[in-house]
Write a protein that holds these residues in place. Structure first.
Motif, PDB file in Angstrom:
ATOM      1  N   GLN A  80       0.699  -1.246  -0.305  1.00  0.00           N
ATOM      2  CA  GLN A  80      -0.056   0.165  -0.262  1.00  0.00           C
ATOM      3  C   GLN A  80       0.907   1.290   0.075  1.00  0.00           C
ATOM      4  O   GLN A  80       1.464   1.438   0.520  1.00  0.00           O
ATOM      5  N   ILE A  81       0.248   2.140  -0.454  1.00  0.00           N
ATOM      6  CA  ILE A  81       1.503   3.444  -0.859  1.00  0.00           C
ATOM      7  C   ILE A  81       0.457   4.739  -0.357  1.00  0.00           C
ATOM      8  O   ILE A  81      -1.010   4.700  -0.925  1.00  0.00           O
ATOM      9  N   ARG A  82       0.775   5.288   1.085  1.00  0.00           N
ATOM     10  CA  ARG A  82      -0.243   6.342   1.232  1.00  0.00           C
ATOM     11  C   ARG A  82       0.464   7.674   1.259  1.00  0.00           C
ATOM     12  O   ARG A  82       1.180   8.142   0.698  1.00  0.00           O
ATOM     13  N   LEU A  83      -0.109   8.739   1.662  1.00  0.00           N
ATOM     14  CA  LEU A  83      -0.231  10.256   1.275  1.00  0.00           C
ATOM     15  C   LEU A  83       0.149  10.476   2.993  1.00  0.00           C
ATOM     16  O   LEU A  83      -1.105  10.615   3.475  1.00  0.00           O
ATOM     17  N   GLY A  84       1.308  11.076   3.042  1.00  0.00           N
ATOM     18  CA  GLY A  84       1.309  11.511   4.113  1.00  0.00           C
ATOM     19  C   GLY A  84       2.608  12.846   4.500  1.00  0.00           C
ATOM     20  O   GLY A  84       1.896  13.214   3.362  1.00  0.00           O
ATOM     21  N   GLY A  85       2.978  12.693   5.732  1.00  0.00           N
ATOM     22  CA  GLY A  85       3.876  13.877   5.637  1.00  0.00           C
ATOM     23  C   GLY A  85       3.922  14.879   6.649  1.00  0.00           C
ATOM     24  O   GLY A  85       4.483  15.537   7.494  1.00  0.00           O
ATOM     25  N   MET A  86       2.779  15.292   7.327  1.00  0.00           N
ATOM     26  CA  MET A  86       2.426  16.682   8.096  1.00  0.00           C
ATOM     27  C   MET A  86       3.305  16.249   9.295  1.00  0.00           C
ATOM     28  O   MET A  86       2.778  17.842   9.621  1.00  0.00           O
ATOM     29  N   GLN A  87       2.718  15.154  10.066  1.00  0.00           N
ATOM     30  CA  GLN A  87       3.486  14.947  11.258  1.00  0.00           C
ATOM     31  C   GLN A  87       4.749  15.361  11.110  1.00  0.00           C
ATOM     32  O   GLN A  87       5.783  16.030  11.909  1.00  0.00           O
ATOM     33  N   TYR A  88       5.490  15.653  10.340  1.00  0.00           N
ATOM     34  CA  TYR A  88       7.257  14.910   9.636  1.00  0.00           C
ATOM     35  C   TYR A  88       7.644  16.945   9.483  1.00  0.00           C
ATOM     36  O   TYR A  88       8.767  17.464   9.452  1.00  0.00           O
ATOM     37  N   TYR A  89       6.409  17.181   8.573  1.00  0.00           N
ATOM     38  CA  TYR A  89       7.098  18.757   7.542  1.00  0.00           C
ATOM     39  C   TYR A  89       5.788  19.604   7.717  1.00  0.00           C
ATOM     40  O   TYR A  89       6.046  20.811   6.654  1.00  0.00           O
ATOM     41  N   GLY A  90       4.581  19.572   8.240  1.00  0.00           N
ATOM     42  CA  GLY A  90       3.611  20.382   8.136  1.00  0.00           C
ATOM     43  C   GLY A  90       2.859  20.038   6.902  1.00  0.00           C
ATOM     44  O   GLY A  90       2.133  21.198   7.009  1.00  0.00           O
ATOM     45  N   THR A  91       3.257  19.148   6.081  1.00  0.00           N
ATOM     46  CA  THR A  91       2.166  19.059   4.622  1.00  0.00           C
ATOM     47  C   THR A  91       1.925  17.948   4.133  1.00  0.00           C
ATOM     48  O   THR A  91       2.848  16.938   4.293  1.00  0.00           O
ATOM     49  N   ASN A  92       1.474  17.414   3.279  1.00  0.00           N
ATOM     50  CA  ASN A  92       0.711  15.645   3.051  1.00  0.00           C
ATOM     51  C   ASN A  92       1.362  15.901   1.729  1.00  0.00           C
ATOM     52  O   ASN A  92       0.972  16.242   0.526  1.00  0.00           O
ATOM     53  N   THR A  93       2.774  15.832   1.458  1.00  0.00           N
ATOM     54  CA  THR A  93       3.094  15.728   0.225  1.00  0.00           C
ATOM     55  C   THR A  93       4.199  14.819   0.313  1.00  0.00           C
ATOM     56  O   THR A  93       5.690  14.822  -0.427  1.00  0.00           O
ATOM     57  N   GLN A  94       3.761  13.667   0.732  1.00  0.00           N
ATOM     58  CA  GLN A  94       5.213  12.594   1.521  1.00  0.00           C
ATOM     59  C   GLN A  94       4.464  10.959   0.883  1.00  0.00           C
ATOM     60  O   GLN A  94       3.559  11.259   1.369  1.00  0.00           O
ATOM     61  N   LEU A  95       4.942  10.846  -0.368  1.00  0.00           N
ATOM     62  CA  LEU A  95       4.535   9.457  -0.502  1.00  0.00           C
ATOM     63  C   LEU A  95       5.184   7.931   0.716  1.00  0.00           C
ATOM     64  O   LEU A  95       6.251   7.740   0.158  1.00  0.00           O
ATOM     65  N   ILE A  96       3.928   7.751   1.448  1.00  0.00           N
ATOM     66  CA  ILE A  96       5.384   6.683   2.639  1.00  0.00           C
ATOM     67  C   ILE A  96       4.311   5.296   1.922  1.00  0.00           C
ATOM     68  O   ILE A  96       3.788   5.390   1.262  1.00  0.00           O
ATOM     69  N   THR A  97       5.465   4.623   1.367  1.00  0.00           N
ATOM     70  CA  THR A  97       5.734   3.343   0.885  1.00  0.00           C
ATOM     71  C   THR A  97       6.661   2.418   2.090  1.00  0.00           C
ATOM     72  O   THR A  97       7.448   2.902   3.179  1.00  0.00           O
ATOM     73  N   VAL A  98       6.228   1.246   1.734  1.00  0.00           N
ATOM     74  CA  VAL A  98       6.943   0.229   2.756  1.00  0.00           C
ATOM     75  C   VAL A  98       8.042  -0.714   1.742  1.00  0.00           C
ATOM     76  O   VAL A  98       8.441  -0.855   0.618  1.00  0.00           O
ATOM     77  N   ASN A  99       9.376  -0.597   2.525  1.00  0.00           N
ATOM     78  CA  ASN A  99      10.513  -0.641   2.322  1.00  0.00           C
ATOM     79  C   ASN A  99      10.380  -2.249   3.184  1.00  0.00           C
ATOM     80  O   ASN A  99       9.825  -2.387   3.801  1.00  0.00           O
ATOM     81  N   TYR A 100      11.834  -3.012   2.751  1.00  0.00           N
ATOM     82  CA  TYR A 100      11.884  -4.422   2.852  1.00  0.00           C
ATOM     83  C   TYR A 100      14.094  -3.977   4.041  1.00  0.00           C
ATOM     84  O   TYR A 100      14.461  -3.558   3.201  1.00  0.00           O
ATOM     85  N   ILE A 101      14.167  -5.326   4.585  1.00  0.00           N
ATOM     86  CA  ILE A 101      14.892  -5.692   5.421  1.00  0.00           C
ATOM     87  C   ILE A 101      15.736  -6.431   3.573  1.00  0.00           C
ATOM     88  O   ILE A 101      14.977  -7.200   3.903  1.00  0.00           O
ATOM     89  N   GLY A 102      16.822  -6.156   3.927  1.00  0.00           N
ATOM     90  CA  GLY A 102      18.059  -7.617   3.296  1.00  0.00           C
ATOM     91  C   GLY A 102      19.161  -7.789   4.012  1.00  0.00           C
ATOM     92  O   GLY A 102      19.665  -6.743   4.257  1.00  0.00           O
TER      93      GLY A 102
END
Length: 389
Positions: free
Chosen positions: A353-375
């Motif tokens: 799932q890709i979500r839109l966020g960022g407000m809590q970090y940057y004061g704007t919802n212009t961050q795509l929140i993606t899933v990363n993996y441990i490799g």
């Protein structure tokens, strides 16, 4: 300046869950240009080439569909890419050429240094930009046209450090990063997170991006007897060089790579034996069918394995095209920017799932929140062993 123009017809992949936005065959389509500014040569070339190829793969899948439907018209997408050689002045020149000569309103900027240099230009020109920057001040409350297309260290370093703490022995860490805004931000986030999690950060090393001989720095680092050397946002090929030189000097403990992943390039520069066991943040699961489809297309085109960062490039372009289609506009980038909230959430090519966020970090919802993996690198290849969410 090296330039590469890849003409492509784009549609949204059928694996995504949004409503279809493309139409069938017809005789003619207008053109939508999207620019790419990134390192297509040098130490960061694995990232830049992956971005260009991600656009080509997206196009190859959609050429038969007839183009991107925007309002009553449909558009053929032309990707125009320029090599900034990981140099800020080259990036500025590329941006000016894209906007003023090529007529581009949408651009992908790959590096933190280039993004920092172009941030105000993007807002002033109302050019909608997708950035891969790890720089901390890339996004802020005044960011209206700048979107980061994957999660940055603020989102994933905490879970990464937690995993290392649970699964690896040793608590003395040295971090190594480039001496620029990207490296400073990653070093800061990593050291704060490591310290708060009970690790001892005994040194934070910075190097110039042109540097090739790391033996003096590594001699000092190894004398501190760290259990872990974290390579942070070091470009993959350079990270491999550091790994090889450290092994030659007798370092036999763990390497981690908490940013700017590229395990195959690490192996190519270090050798499989030296790189064995290196823990990476991965942008993709090499066993995932969606990733394998992109990787196979890259190898067919380039004759070599690509960087798994293709996944967020591909997904980021898909989100952009969805936002353009949903906005009903091709020239009004403010309406396209507003449509990101309608395009998301959506599924990645890997099914995450890709979500839109960022407000809590940057004061704007212009961050795509993606899933990363441990490799982990095993026998010269990356293997995904967990998810970071």
């Amino acid at each position: 300046m090296q330039s590469q123009v890849v003409k492509i017809t784009a549609r949204i992949a059928m694996t995504l869950v949004l409503a279809p936005i493309f139409v069938g065959h017809a005789a003619r389509a207008d053109t939508l240009k999207i620019g790419i500014i990134g390192p297509l040569s040098g130490g960061g070339a694995a990232w830049g080439q992956a971005a260009v190829e991600a656009g080509r793969v997206l196009a190859d899948e959609t050429n038969a569909a007839g183009g991107l439907q925007v309002g009553p018209k449909r558009y053929k997408v032309e990707i125009v890419s320029y090599d900034d050689k990981y140099n800020t002045s080259e990036a500025v020149s590329a941006y000016n050429r894209l906007v003023n000569q090529d007529g581009v309103k949408y651009v992908m900027i790959l590096t933190g240094a280039a993004t920092a240099a172009l941030k105000q230009n993007v807002e002033d020109d109302k050019v909608l930009a997708l950035t891969g920057s790890y720089t901390g001040n890339t996004l802020d409350k005044n960011s209206h046209y700048m979107f980061r297309f994957y999660s940055d260290p603020d989102q994933y370093v905490g879970p990464f450090v937690d995993w290392v703490k649970k699964n690896q022995p040793g608590r003395k860490v040295v971090t190594i990063n480039p001496n620029d805004e990207t490296g400073w931000h990653v070093a800061d986030v990593s050291s704060r997170t490591l310290t708060s999690s009970g690790f001892q950060v005994v040194d934070k090393e910075l190097f110039e991006r042109s540097q090739k001989d790391f033996q003096p720095m590594l001699t000092k680092v190894i004398a501190m007897k760290p259990d872990i050397i974290d390579l942070g946002s070091t470009p993959p090929a350079v990270a491999g060089l550091i790994v090889r030189q450290a092994r030659e000097l007798g370092y036999d403990k763990l390497f981690t790579k908490s940013g700017g992943s590229g395990p195959r390039d690490i192996v190519a520069a270090a050798g499989a034996k030296a790189a064995e066991g290196t823990i990476n943040v991965l942008y993709a699961d090499p066993s995932n069918p969606g990733y394998q489809r992109l990787a196979a297309a890259y190898k067919k085109a380039k004759g070599q394995d690509g960087n798994e960062i293709m996944v967020p490039y591909y997904d980021g372009l898909n989100v952009l095209l969805h936002a353009i289609a949903l906005s009903g506009q091709i020239d009004d980038t403010s309406k396209v920017a507003a449509a990101f909230s309608r395009a998301l959430p959506m599924k990645s090519v890997q099914g995450d799932q890709i979500r839109l966020g960022g407000m809590q970090y940057y004061g704007t919802n212009t961050q795509l929140i993606t899933v990363n993996y441990i490799g982990v690198i095993r026998n010269g290849a990356p293997v995904a062993i967990g998810k970071l969410q």
